[in-house]
Write a protein that holds these residues in place. Sequence first.
Motif, PDB file in Angstrom:
ATOM      1  N   ALA A 161      -7.630 -55.114 -50.996  1.00 25.91           N
ATOM      2  CA  ALA A 161      -6.469 -54.241 -51.172  1.00 25.91           C
ATOM      3  C   ALA A 161      -5.698 -54.088 -49.865  1.00 25.91           C
ATOM      4  N   LEU A 170      -5.793 -45.545 -50.609  1.00 29.59           N
ATOM      5  CA  LEU A 170      -5.577 -46.660 -49.677  1.00 29.59           C
ATOM      6  C   LEU A 170      -4.546 -46.303 -48.597  1.00 29.59           C
ATOM      7  N   THR A 185     -13.502 -54.927 -52.274  1.00 26.09           N
ATOM      8  CA  THR A 185     -12.316 -54.438 -52.992  1.00 26.09           C
ATOM      9  C   THR A 185     -11.338 -53.810 -52.004  1.00 26.09           C
ATOM     10  N   ALA A 190     -11.124 -47.337 -54.963  1.00 25.16           N
ATOM     11  CA  ALA A 190     -10.496 -48.558 -54.449  1.00 25.16           C
ATOM     12  C   ALA A 190      -9.969 -49.457 -55.564  1.00 25.16           C
ATOM     13  N   SER A 214      -2.180 -52.547 -55.680  1.00 26.34           N
ATOM     14  CA  SER A 214      -2.446 -51.703 -54.540  1.00 26.34           C
ATOM     15  C   SER A 214      -1.147 -51.402 -53.815  1.00 26.34           C
ATOM     16  N   SER A 271      -1.222 -53.534 -50.462  1.00 20.15           N
ATOM     17  CA  SER A 271      -1.298 -54.982 -50.414  1.00 20.15           C
ATOM     18  C   SER A 271       0.059 -55.654 -50.240  1.00 20.15           C
ATOM     19  N   LYS A 322      -8.550 -48.676 -58.174  1.00 13.10           N
ATOM     20  CA  LYS A 322      -7.270 -48.204 -58.697  1.00 13.10           C
ATOM     21  C   LYS A 322      -6.249 -47.982 -57.582  1.00 13.10           C
ATOM     22  N   GLY A 323      -6.621 -48.314 -56.368  1.00 12.65           N
ATOM     23  CA  GLY A 323      -5.687 -48.158 -55.246  1.00 12.65           C
ATOM     24  C   GLY A 323      -5.578 -46.735 -54.749  1.00 12.65           C
TER      25      GLY A 323
END
Lengths: 51, 704
Positions: free
Chosen positions: B37, B173, B33, B167, B3, B6, B169-170
Amino acid sequence: MNPLIDQLSVAALVGGALAFFIVRFLRKRAAGKNCGSDCGCGTSKASKAGR
Amino acid sequence: MASPVSTSAAPSSSREVTRYVAIAGNPNCGKSTIFNALTGLRQKVGNYPGVTVEKKTGRFFGSHGEAMELLDLPGSYSLQVRSPDEAVARDVLLGRQADTPRPDAIICVVDASNLERNLYLVAQMLELNIPIVVALNMVDVAEKNGVVIDIMALREKLGVPVIAMVATKGVGLIELRQAVSRSPLPPPTIWTQMPIVLEREVMGLARQLPVAPDIARAEALLLLTLHEAALDEVTHHDRAIIEATKAAQQRLGTAGIDPISAPVDARYDWIGQVCAAAHHTGDSHFAASVSDKVDGWLTHRVWGWVAFLGMMALMFFCIFTVAQVPMDWIKDGSDWLGKWVTDHLPESDLRGLLTDGVIAGVGGVVVFLPQILILYFFLGILEDTGYMARAAFIMDRLMSKAGLHGKSFIPMLSSFACAIPGIMATRTIENRKDRLVTILVAPLMSCSARLPVYSLMIAVLIPGHSAMQKAGIMLCMYLLGIFVAFGMAWVFKRKLLKGETPMLLLEMPPYRMPSWKGVALRMWERSGLFMRRAGTVILALSVLLWALATYPKPSDPKATPSEALAQSFAGRMGHAIEPAIKPLGYDWKIGIGLIGSFAAREVFVGTMSIVYSVESKDKEDIAPLRDTMTNEKRNDGSPMFTPLVCIGLMVFYVLAMQCISTVAVVRRETNSWRWPLFQIFYMTGLAWAGAFIVYQGGKLLGFH
């Protein structure tokens, strides 16, 4: 091995093990938690904090 | 998938929290999730609705570095709660939860592939007067299903920021973090048009409520939509408020408006308008047909069971074959360490404590780490792919016959890993009696702590046999636990906790590729917990058990190891319970194992290691426990660990409570000592009876 050192070492280790359970019990009681902190259930402070 | 957010998480930061943000949404929409992340913290993320039942918080940083506290709320379909975990979400959002401040903002996670159903909770969130950011998650799944969502139109219709996300796969975000960082966030608008008469009653009741003005309307609306019986159970308002609510409901009834269904209808009218503007469905025929075809097999009346049992058998087969190599490494390492200590320390009590207590006790348990890792690997994959919900569906047929609720499946399945999360997962069960029955029988599922005991006894029972045969016996133990749990549930439901069981309403999540990173993280987390337990509780218990098995020393220095053990504290305890366990074919040494493992089952293996190492202390090497136990003889020279004793011991451990942490959690969840004590009593009785039937029944049939 010197018998005194031998007996003292054993006493220290056994005493340490006993102290571990006493401190663990007192800490859990103080925190108001019933679940062990290392059972993997995810209810411990460490698990909640994600550490 | 890493992420992008993160990396910025720093939970230990002392910076002051500027905003308190809650993540809310339907079960299984990806809240956890997104939480992981954003905060970089780790927690269990599963496919089954209702996994999140605990309060989880973490810190994350906005786009300008401002610290924000994030709270992961339990999944709920609406604020009209039906279960304890949904009540937590409602109470936090209404500021009723004593230990949690009312959030300054809500990230409302919406499953894009189920927009219409998810928008119901959004409609209610908009009534709470808290700024909202909608995280439209799983847009990739929606697209695959042929659903196209017009983000701009949705944003316009909702009046709040909407962020399209994947989410896992990021994706999205950074945008989500930016949206939450906006200061000030736009206030929400209530779009739902309630009937005028209802709105008037809501506002009238709101004025009487002793709550903050910004949540008075939402509180009043929730009160008005309660049934009479539920109203009588409300404890957070005075009797006068309850009577005023009932009077308002009566007036609405006279005016021809159902106070319970009218707000629901009004919200769905608005949702219909939103979907008409922003939700377009295309061709989803292919995806649906593939999923349906797979489900046709995996939930089939016969093939579903074949697939379920086949998967279980494969799991146990791998536990015995794949795990064997690393287990041998650990065992060799433990043996080498024991020999090294023996070579470098002179004959003394300290040497005995280190080799027979610490190394034999801890090593005897740690050797099972590979098997536990494989168990979690399989459980993680089954959960991530969405198969668990199908397994719940298959099991519901059997469970409903036992009087168990379909929602009991996840608590019982979680109990295969550990009974503690299983018992905590019963919070998703609405009915108190159904919940209690599930709590009472969940520890009968074979948890991972039983695995070392089964493995050891199977190795003693059939040394040298194929992994398939060993896996077969292991599977039988697991099935025994399941069937006894169902049997006891049937008894409890008919005698102790009578009541009708509501039918199961289950959401089948789409099949997904498992997140390998998630599975690996879970295995890492579990192995860390197991090793920490081995390095703390089991280490300390091993030292104490060694002391109990060594002192007091016999007055005669020529006493044999067996005589010395018999005179020790542990030997005396074993002898004290021997009359009770003799009918099961056990001697006082097994009695020591049973006492030693009362706090935790897996300690049985370590205790046996200590008992037999202490007894064979003349040997230079630490003899492998399996061989020592196989060669163990009774006073008359006959073998101690006969097949009946081995099977009886396994049956005992399938059925016995033997876990102090579970007792503590049952005490907390039932808020009384009555149920955990009853549970210890009935499970120990059941275990004794089971082992008695195996041993005595087997002998009667001519086995030994």
